[in-house]
Design an enzyme around this catalytic site. Structure first.
Site, PDB file in Angstrom:
ATOM      1  N   LYS A 119       0.826  -1.210   0.000  1.00 12.76           N
ATOM      2  CA  LYS A 119       0.000   0.000   0.000  1.00 12.76           C
ATOM      3  C   LYS A 119       0.858   1.257   0.000  1.00 12.76           C
ATOM      4  O   LYS A 119       0.647   2.168  -0.805  1.00 12.76           O
ATOM      5  CB  LYS A 119      -0.939   0.027   1.212  1.00 12.76           C
ATOM      6  CG  LYS A 119      -1.870   1.232   1.216  1.00 12.76           C
ATOM      7  CD  LYS A 119      -2.797   1.243   2.421  1.00 12.76           C
ATOM      8  CE  LYS A 119      -2.175   1.918   3.603  1.00 12.76           C
ATOM      9  NZ  LYS A 119      -3.153   2.209   4.684  1.00 12.76           N
ATOM     10  N   ASP A 139      -6.272   1.821  -0.270  1.00 16.05           N
ATOM     11  CA  ASP A 139      -6.415   2.140   1.149  1.00 16.05           C
ATOM     12  C   ASP A 139      -7.729   1.522   1.633  1.00 16.05           C
ATOM     13  O   ASP A 139      -8.342   0.713   0.933  1.00 16.05           O
ATOM     14  CB  ASP A 139      -6.376   3.653   1.381  1.00 16.05           C
ATOM     15  CG  ASP A 139      -7.594   4.361   0.813  1.00 16.05           C
ATOM     16  OD1 ASP A 139      -8.403   3.706   0.101  1.00 16.05           O
ATOM     17  OD2 ASP A 139      -7.753   5.560   1.065  1.00 16.05           O
TER      18      ASP A 139
END
Length: 217
Positions: free
Chosen positions: A125, A143
Site C-alpha cells: 500500500k 487504502d
C-alpha cells in the site's frame, strides 16, 4: 466478481461522476519529496490523519534526510512521533528504513514497487501510494476506502488490501490506472461509505454485486 465488460462500465461511470486526480495532487500527507512521503506513510499506520500530521510536523522539524534522521537518538524520534501511536516500533522501522536507504540506494528513494518494498517498513500500500502521488506512476493504490468499494461492488474478491491491489492491477483497463485510485477513494468517501452507503444515488448500483444496502438510520 464482475466480468471484464462490467468492470469497464464501472470505471466509465465513476470517471463521469468523480473528479479524479486533482491538479497539484501531492505526496502522502502533502510531503514535498519521496523520503518524507515514505516516512509519513509509515507513520500513518493505525493512526488518525490529524495525529499523523502532528507526528510528521514534529519529526521533520528535526530531520528531513536519512542521514539527519540517523543522527537523532531513538528517544528523540519516539518523542516527536508519539501522537501517531506505536511510536517505539515506528522509531525502529524509521531507523532500519534510513539505514537500508543509504546502504542499498545511496540515500535515494527508488521509484519502483520492487525497490520501495525492499525497504524496511514499506509494504504494498505504501509503495503504491508513493509511486502514484510522488512519482506520478499509473498505479491504483489501495487504502481502506478503495478496498471496501472494490470488494463491495465486485471489481475484486479479496480479504486483504494487498490482494485487492493485485486483482485490480490484473483486472483494470489500462486507461483507468492513472485516475482509478482517485475515482474509487472519492466514491468511497462520498457515496459508497462504510456505515451508511448512499445506494439511492449510486451511479453503479445496477452493476454492484452486493446490491442496495439498507440504510441504518
Amino acid at each position: 466478481m464482475l466480468d471484464k465488460g462490467a468492470v469497464e462500465e464501472v470505471y466509465r461511470k465513476l470517471a463521469e461522476a468523480m473528479p479524479g486526480r486533482t491538479k497539484g495532487a501531492k505526496g502522502p500527507k502533502g510531503q514535498p519529496d519521496a523520503f518524507r512521503s515514505c516516512i509519513s506513510c509509515m507513520l500513518s499506520a493505525q493512526s488518525l490523519d490529524r495525529n499523523t500530521a502532528a507526528a510528521t510536523k514534529a519529526l521533520f522539524k528535526l530531520a528531513t534526510t536519512p542521514e539527519a534522521m540517523l543522527a537523532l537518538d531513538d528517544e528523540v524520534i519516539a518523542k516527536a512521533i508519539k501522537p501517531c501511536g506505536l511510536y517505539n516500533n515506528k522509531t525502529k522501522n524509521i531507523r532500519k528504513f534510513c539505514t537500508a536507504l543509504i546502504e542499498e540506494h545511496d540515500g535515494v528513494v527508488p521509484d519502483t514497487r520492487a525497490g520501495l518494498m525492499s525497504l524496511p517498513g514499506i509494504g504494498r500500500k505504501c509503495a503504491d501510494i508513493v509511486m502514484s502521488f510522488t512519482f506520478g506512476k499509473d498505479v491504483i493504490a489501495v487504502d481502506t476506502h478503495v478496498h471496501r468499494v472494490c470488494n463491495r461492488i465486485g471489481l475484486t474478491e479479496a480479504k486483504t488490501a494487498e490482494k485487492t491491489a493485485q486483482q485490480l492491477e490484473e483486472r483494470s483497463p489500462e486507461w483507468a490506472m492513472r485516475d482509478g485510485h482517485f475515482w474509487l477513494i472519492q466514491f468511497g468517501k462520498r457515496v459508497c461509505r462504510a456505515r451508511i452507503p448512499k445506494c439511492d444515488i449510486c451511479v453503479v448500483s445496477e452493476l454492484c454485486e452486493t446490491g442496495p444496502i439498507e440504510r441504518g438510520d
